[in-house]
Design an enzyme around this catalytic site. Structure first.
Site, PDB file in Angstrom:
ATOM      1  N   HIS A   1      38.633 -52.620  97.637  1.00 20.09           N
ATOM      2  CA  HIS A   1      37.710 -52.941  96.543  1.00 20.09           C
ATOM      3  C   HIS A   1      37.831 -54.403  96.130  1.00 20.09           C
ATOM      4  O   HIS A   1      36.825 -55.074  95.904  1.00 20.09           O
ATOM      5  CB  HIS A   1      37.955 -52.024  95.347  1.00 20.09           C
ATOM      6  CG  HIS A   1      37.702 -50.581  95.647  1.00 20.09           C
ATOM      7  ND1 HIS A   1      38.041 -49.571  94.767  1.00 20.09           N
ATOM      8  CD2 HIS A   1      37.146 -49.972  96.726  1.00 20.09           C
ATOM      9  CE1 HIS A   1      37.702 -48.405  95.297  1.00 20.09           C
ATOM     10  NE2 HIS A   1      37.160 -48.622  96.487  1.00 20.09           N
TER      11      HIS A   1
ATOM     12  N   HIS B   1      28.759 -47.034  97.684  1.00 19.84           N
ATOM     13  CA  HIS B   1      30.207 -47.266  97.684  1.00 19.84           C
ATOM     14  C   HIS B   1      30.731 -47.400  99.112  1.00 19.84           C
ATOM     15  O   HIS B   1      31.635 -48.199  99.372  1.00 19.84           O
ATOM     16  CB  HIS B   1      30.959 -46.153  96.959  1.00 19.84           C
ATOM     17  CG  HIS B   1      32.432 -46.446  96.886  1.00 19.84           C
ATOM     18  ND1 HIS B   1      32.966 -47.292  95.943  1.00 19.84           N
ATOM     19  CD2 HIS B   1      33.471 -46.062  97.680  1.00 19.84           C
ATOM     20  CE1 HIS B   1      34.272 -47.416  96.153  1.00 19.84           C
ATOM     21  NE2 HIS B   1      34.602 -46.671  97.196  1.00 19.84           N
TER      22      HIS B   1
ATOM     23  N   ASP C   1      32.882 -50.482 100.592  1.00 23.03           N
ATOM     24  CA  ASP C   1      34.088 -50.382 101.423  1.00 23.03           C
ATOM     25  C   ASP C   1      33.934 -51.161 102.724  1.00 23.03           C
ATOM     26  O   ASP C   1      34.858 -51.863 103.154  1.00 23.03           O
ATOM     27  CB  ASP C   1      34.380 -48.920 101.746  1.00 23.03           C
ATOM     28  CG  ASP C   1      35.033 -48.169 100.599  1.00 23.03           C
ATOM     29  OD1 ASP C   1      35.535 -48.816  99.659  1.00 23.03           O
ATOM     30  OD2 ASP C   1      35.044 -46.915 100.647  1.00 23.03           O
TER      31      ASP C   1
ATOM     32  N   HIS D   1      37.059 -46.178 106.454  1.00 26.19           N
ATOM     33  CA  HIS D   1      38.034 -47.253 106.645  1.00 26.19           C
ATOM     34  C   HIS D   1      38.565 -47.321 108.077  1.00 26.19           C
ATOM     35  O   HIS D   1      38.789 -48.413 108.606  1.00 26.19           O
ATOM     36  CB  HIS D   1      39.214 -47.073 105.684  1.00 26.19           C
ATOM     37  CG  HIS D   1      38.804 -47.129 104.246  1.00 26.19           C
ATOM     38  ND1 HIS D   1      38.206 -48.235 103.686  1.00 26.19           N
ATOM     39  CD2 HIS D   1      38.899 -46.204 103.251  1.00 26.19           C
ATOM     40  CE1 HIS D   1      37.960 -48.000 102.414  1.00 26.19           C
ATOM     41  NE2 HIS D   1      38.360 -46.769 102.130  1.00 26.19           N
TER      42      HIS D   1
END
Length: 304
Positions: free
Chosen positions: A79, A261, A265, A288
């Site tokens: 973040h 969101h 990321d 991720h």
């Protein structure tokens, strides 16, 4: 016209708790000289406990992005990295007294609001950029996630999320230089499915989770007894399920906030390339693990 590197005009300090560790964290983001990139210093270990924010040092991508170099480890960095990349910060030194960045409200907004109030300092050196000259494609055969990067004149992203969720549906997000990161991306908070919460608690994760830093998606019917148990875990009086299928702890900033969101990321994870890329990114069910795998591939291409 050459686009120069930029850093912060002053230091900013953020305090909060680590999402997974639950530890109290103090983190200061400070200006840094040309060519520094983004670097973390674990002050609780010592002044030389430093690690560069590069894909080379990614060691864990479960529920966040973790960097590790020797004995220095720092997790949940995505973040902050997203905020710095989204605002155009090339060089910054991040001093932190714990092994995990603070989760704050689960988005990049606190960082963006603080830094944007003062603007950035332009530096006397050109920004490091890398042009994608041939298509990069990577697919995770286990999850079906896929990312491709095509040659293009500027950085853009077309991202799709699909969790087979009747609450979320399929969400498509587009990002390019015309999108205001601070307004359209930074406020978007992390999310979790309700049925995952007990598992995460039982596996010693989200010790710092609360009902102020995550969107909770309720995909399946939930009994009153289960809701009471969750309220006790989060130390709140009561939680209920909204008709839209979300826990009533927060209200969505955007109908597609969860997809946004995931874009947040990706921008943070791609900053681990160590250069701004010019290319069109197409991401399908990204996370991720695949984000940082592709970042590592691009870094290898840059080295050649």
């Amino acid at each position: 016209m050459t686009d120069n590197q930029k850093t912060l005009k002053k230091e900013y300090t953020f305090e909060g708790k680590g999402l997974h560790s639950g530890l109290k964290v103090k983190m200061t983001v400070a200006p840094a000289p040309v060519g520094t990139g983004i670097r973390f210093v674990r002050e609780d270990i010592g002044p030389d406990a430093e690690i560069e924010a590069l894909a080379d040092y990614v060691t864990d991508t479960r529920r966040g992005t973790t960097l590790e170099k020797g004995s220095v480890r720092i997790s949940t960095v995505e973040h902050l990295l997203s905020a710095l990349a989204g605002l155009g910060v090339d060089n910054a030194l991040v001093r932190i007294n714990a092994p995990e960045a603070p989760i704050l409200d689960g988005s990049a907004l606190p960082y963006v609001q603080a830094i944007s109030a003062d603007g950035l300092q332009e530096q006397d050196a050109p920004r490091i950029c890398y042009d994608i000259k041939e298509t990069v494609r990577f697919k995770d055969e286990n999850t079906g996630s896929e990312i491709a990067i095509y040659p293009a004149d500027e950085f853009s992203v077309d991202l799709t999320i699909d969790f087979d969720s009747h609450v979320l549906g399929v969400q498509h997000i587009h990002y390019d230089s015309n999108v205001d990161y601070a307004v359209e991306v930074a406020p978007c908070r992390t999310f979790v499915f309700f049925h995952e919460l007990e598992f995460l608690f039982q596996n010693n994760l989200i010790k710092g989770g609360d009902l102020e830093n995550a969107i909770v998606i309720v995909e399946r019917p939930v009994s009153d007894e289960t809701l009471e148990r969750m309220a006790a875990l989060f130390n709140v009086g009561r939680v209920d399920v909204l008709p839209e299928g979300y826990l009533d702890n927060v209200r969505l900033h955007f109908p597609d906030e969860c997809g946004r969101h995931k874009l947040l990321d990706l921008i943070g994870d791609f900053s681990l390339i160590g250069a701004r890329i010019r290319g069109r990114v197409v991401a399908d069910r990204s996370g991720h693990k695949i984000n940082t795998a592709v970042a590592r591939i691009v870094r290898e291409m840059m080295k050649k």
